[in-house]
Design a protein around this motif. Sequence first.
Motif, PDB file in Angstrom:
ATOM      1  N   VAL A  51       0.656  -1.148   0.140  1.00  0.00           N
ATOM      2  CA  VAL A  51      -0.072  -0.078  -0.124  1.00  0.00           C
ATOM      3  C   VAL A  51       1.187   1.347  -0.174  1.00  0.00           C
ATOM      4  O   VAL A  51       1.758   1.289   1.094  1.00  0.00           O
ATOM      5  N   ASP A  52       0.427   1.612  -1.043  1.00  0.00           N
ATOM      6  CA  ASP A  52       1.594   3.469  -0.699  1.00  0.00           C
ATOM      7  C   ASP A  52       0.477   4.099  -0.411  1.00  0.00           C
ATOM      8  O   ASP A  52      -0.658   5.212  -1.664  1.00  0.00           O
ATOM      9  N   PRO A  53       0.912   4.464   0.571  1.00  0.00           N
ATOM     10  CA  PRO A  53       0.212   6.234   1.672  1.00  0.00           C
ATOM     11  C   PRO A  53       0.006   7.713   0.529  1.00  0.00           C
ATOM     12  O   PRO A  53      -0.398   8.908   0.564  1.00  0.00           O
ATOM     13  N   GLY A  54       1.636   7.626  -0.892  1.00  0.00           N
ATOM     14  CA  GLY A  54       1.307   8.708  -0.938  1.00  0.00           C
ATOM     15  C   GLY A  54       0.711   8.717  -2.515  1.00  0.00           C
ATOM     16  O   GLY A  54       0.525   9.553  -3.380  1.00  0.00           O
ATOM     17  N   HIS A  55      -0.450   7.842  -2.797  1.00  0.00           N
ATOM     18  CA  HIS A  55      -1.176   7.651  -3.832  1.00  0.00           C
ATOM     19  C   HIS A  55      -2.445   7.504  -2.992  1.00  0.00           C
ATOM     20  O   HIS A  55      -2.682   7.302  -2.098  1.00  0.00           O
ATOM     21  N   TYR A  56      -3.151   8.250  -3.770  1.00  0.00           N
ATOM     22  CA  TYR A  56      -4.877   8.377  -3.587  1.00  0.00           C
ATOM     23  C   TYR A  56      -5.403   7.137  -5.385  1.00  0.00           C
ATOM     24  O   TYR A  56      -5.251   7.040  -6.132  1.00  0.00           O
ATOM     25  N   VAL A  57      -6.773   6.681  -4.305  1.00  0.00           N
ATOM     26  CA  VAL A  57      -7.132   5.934  -5.178  1.00  0.00           C
ATOM     27  C   VAL A  57      -8.495   6.513  -5.923  1.00  0.00           C
ATOM     28  O   VAL A  57      -9.198   7.042  -5.629  1.00  0.00           O
ATOM     29  N   VAL A  58      -8.147   6.380  -7.987  1.00  0.00           N
ATOM     30  CA  VAL A  58      -9.202   6.625  -8.687  1.00  0.00           C
ATOM     31  C   VAL A  58     -10.151   5.978  -8.864  1.00  0.00           C
ATOM     32  O   VAL A  58     -11.381   6.314  -9.046  1.00  0.00           O
ATOM     33  N   GLU A  59      -9.466   4.670  -9.037  1.00  0.00           N
ATOM     34  CA  GLU A  59     -10.617   3.292  -9.381  1.00  0.00           C
ATOM     35  C   GLU A  59     -10.578   2.024  -8.746  1.00  0.00           C
ATOM     36  O   GLU A  59      -9.236   1.900  -9.024  1.00  0.00           O
ATOM     37  N   GLU A  60     -11.820   2.096  -7.929  1.00  0.00           N
ATOM     38  CA  GLU A  60     -11.228   0.625  -7.655  1.00  0.00           C
ATOM     39  C   GLU A  60     -12.130  -0.636  -8.700  1.00  0.00           C
ATOM     40  O   GLU A  60     -13.242  -0.345  -9.261  1.00  0.00           O
ATOM     41  N   HIS A  61     -11.179  -1.950  -8.628  1.00  0.00           N
ATOM     42  CA  HIS A  61     -11.452  -2.841  -9.556  1.00  0.00           C
ATOM     43  C   HIS A  61     -12.074  -3.587  -9.023  1.00  0.00           C
ATOM     44  O   HIS A  61     -11.753  -3.982  -7.773  1.00  0.00           O
ATOM     45  N   PRO A  62     -13.357  -4.431  -9.665  1.00  0.00           N
ATOM     46  CA  PRO A  62     -13.678  -5.770  -8.695  1.00  0.00           C
ATOM     47  C   PRO A  62     -12.540  -7.289  -7.392  1.00  0.00           C
ATOM     48  O   PRO A  62     -13.084  -7.324  -7.249  1.00  0.00           O
ATOM     49  N   ASP A  63     -11.622  -7.453  -8.578  1.00  0.00           N
ATOM     50  CA  ASP A  63     -10.483  -7.674  -7.987  1.00  0.00           C
ATOM     51  C   ASP A  63     -10.152  -7.596  -7.268  1.00  0.00           C
ATOM     52  O   ASP A  63      -9.170  -7.969  -6.317  1.00  0.00           O
ATOM     53  N   GLY A  64     -10.080  -5.903  -6.649  1.00  0.00           N
ATOM     54  CA  GLY A  64      -9.546  -5.263  -5.677  1.00  0.00           C
ATOM     55  C   GLY A  64      -8.415  -4.472  -5.940  1.00  0.00           C
ATOM     56  O   GLY A  64      -7.971  -4.153  -4.940  1.00  0.00           O
ATOM     57  N   SER A  65      -8.006  -4.921  -7.106  1.00  0.00           N
ATOM     58  CA  SER A  65      -7.202  -3.723  -7.447  1.00  0.00           C
ATOM     59  C   SER A  65      -7.881  -2.832  -7.451  1.00  0.00           C
ATOM     60  O   SER A  65      -8.719  -2.145  -7.675  1.00  0.00           O
ATOM     61  N   VAL A  66      -6.607  -1.072  -7.770  1.00  0.00           N
ATOM     62  CA  VAL A  66      -6.961  -0.040  -7.913  1.00  0.00           C
ATOM     63  C   VAL A  66      -5.879   0.807  -8.979  1.00  0.00           C
ATOM     64  O   VAL A  66      -4.816   0.353  -9.093  1.00  0.00           O
ATOM     65  N   HIS A  67      -7.040   1.851  -9.552  1.00  0.00           N
ATOM     66  CA  HIS A  67      -5.606   2.916  -9.964  1.00  0.00           C
ATOM     67  C   HIS A  67      -5.455   4.041  -9.383  1.00  0.00           C
ATOM     68  O   HIS A  67      -6.952   4.550  -8.626  1.00  0.00           O
ATOM     69  N   SER A  68      -4.507   4.058  -9.154  1.00  0.00           N
ATOM     70  CA  SER A  68      -4.509   5.222  -8.237  1.00  0.00           C
ATOM     71  C   SER A  68      -3.287   6.468  -8.948  1.00  0.00           C
ATOM     72  O   SER A  68      -3.225   6.271  -9.860  1.00  0.00           O
ATOM     73  N   LEU A  69      -3.329   7.926  -8.184  1.00  0.00           N
ATOM     74  CA  LEU A  69      -2.696   9.133  -9.041  1.00  0.00           C
ATOM     75  C   LEU A  69      -1.623   9.198  -7.716  1.00  0.00           C
ATOM     76  O   LEU A  69      -2.039   9.466  -6.375  1.00  0.00           O
ATOM     77  N   ALA A  70      -0.533   9.763  -7.937  1.00  0.00           N
ATOM     78  CA  ALA A  70       0.138  10.762  -6.648  1.00  0.00           C
ATOM     79  C   ALA A  70      -0.574  11.847  -6.055  1.00  0.00           C
ATOM     80  O   ALA A  70      -0.883  12.275  -6.855  1.00  0.00           O
ATOM     81  N   VAL A  71      -0.462  11.917  -4.245  1.00  0.00           N
ATOM     82  CA  VAL A  71      -1.016  12.685  -3.599  1.00  0.00           C
ATOM     83  C   VAL A  71      -0.350  14.384  -4.446  1.00  0.00           C
ATOM     84  O   VAL A  71      -0.357  15.199  -4.478  1.00  0.00           O
ATOM     85  N   ASP A  72       0.949  14.213  -5.193  1.00  0.00           N
ATOM     86  CA  ASP A  72       1.816  15.415  -5.530  1.00  0.00           C
ATOM     87  C   ASP A  72       1.482  14.615  -6.853  1.00  0.00           C
ATOM     88  O   ASP A  72       1.917  14.121  -7.483  1.00  0.00           O
ATOM     89  N   PRO A  73       1.160  15.966  -7.383  1.00  0.00           N
ATOM     90  CA  PRO A  73       0.956  16.719  -9.161  1.00  0.00           C
ATOM     91  C   PRO A  73       2.126  16.007  -9.346  1.00  0.00           C
ATOM     92  O   PRO A  73       2.176  16.227 -10.672  1.00  0.00           O
ATOM     93  N   ASP A  74       3.176  16.709  -9.141  1.00  0.00           N
ATOM     94  CA  ASP A  74       4.498  16.359  -9.957  1.00  0.00           C
ATOM     95  C   ASP A  74       5.070  15.775  -9.861  1.00  0.00           C
ATOM     96  O   ASP A  74       5.761  15.467 -10.689  1.00  0.00           O
ATOM     97  N   ALA A  75       4.425  14.377  -8.878  1.00  0.00           N
ATOM     98  CA  ALA A  75       5.165  12.748  -9.749  1.00  0.00           C
ATOM     99  C   ALA A  75       4.401  12.271 -10.479  1.00  0.00           C
ATOM    100  O   ALA A  75       4.753  11.033 -10.784  1.00  0.00           O
ATOM    101  N   GLY A  76       3.183  12.538 -11.116  1.00  0.00           N
ATOM    102  CA  GLY A  76       2.526  12.128 -11.646  1.00  0.00           C
ATOM    103  C   GLY A  76       3.271  11.960 -13.125  1.00  0.00           C
ATOM    104  O   GLY A  76       2.925  10.771 -14.155  1.00  0.00           O
ATOM    105  N   ASP A  77       4.095  11.692 -13.300  1.00  0.00           N
ATOM    106  CA  ASP A  77       5.266  12.161 -14.748  1.00  0.00           C
ATOM    107  C   ASP A  77       6.374  10.030 -14.665  1.00  0.00           C
ATOM    108  O   ASP A  77       5.910   9.693 -15.454  1.00  0.00           O
TER     109      ASP A  77
END
Length: 183
Positions: A51-77
């Motif tokens: 679990v990366d607490p520096g990311h937030y969940v954008v989308e949760e999938h039925p299999d428990g996997s997630v799509h996430s993005l960094a809390v820090d917008p500069d880390a998005g690259d």
Amino acid sequence: MDAALRRRGDPVTGRTATVVVGVTSHQPDVVVRQAASLAAALHARLVCAAVDPGHYVVEEHPDGSVHSLAVDPDAGDLEPADGALFDPDLLSRLHALLDPLDLTWEPRALAGDPTRALAHLAEAIDAAMIVVGTREPGVRGTLREFFSGSVAAHLAHRQHRPVLVVPIAPVGFADDVPWDSTT
């Protein structure tokens, strides 16, 4: 799923049990080894969840996997296409520990609060139990637990699955521990 795995599953449903283990790059291997031993004894698959607490969940999938993005917008690259990043060094360590075993396992990258992420994954995949390690010894671990609380304690009180807590650095009863108010 191969026939041998199906045979080892639940005789009524045919499903294979799952054990979720919370993994971090800094925890000792004993947590993964104990979880693997338990999963093997139960003929269960093992899901190693980081679990990366520096990311937030954008989308949760039925299999428990997630799509996430960094809390820090500069880390998005640095984000992979699916928005989930599993530490490559940790993944390499897991392969070294688990590949030699007769065990089905998979890594899972999660994001956000570790307690919520592990509980949500366990619910999504109907895990038999969750395995976590105790906090790391020393001042840093004590401070982190003071400010954020124990993941094991939060899991034990906030979801309905059994939680197995693996001691990382056990201390004898005669020894002082920094959080014990009786000493």
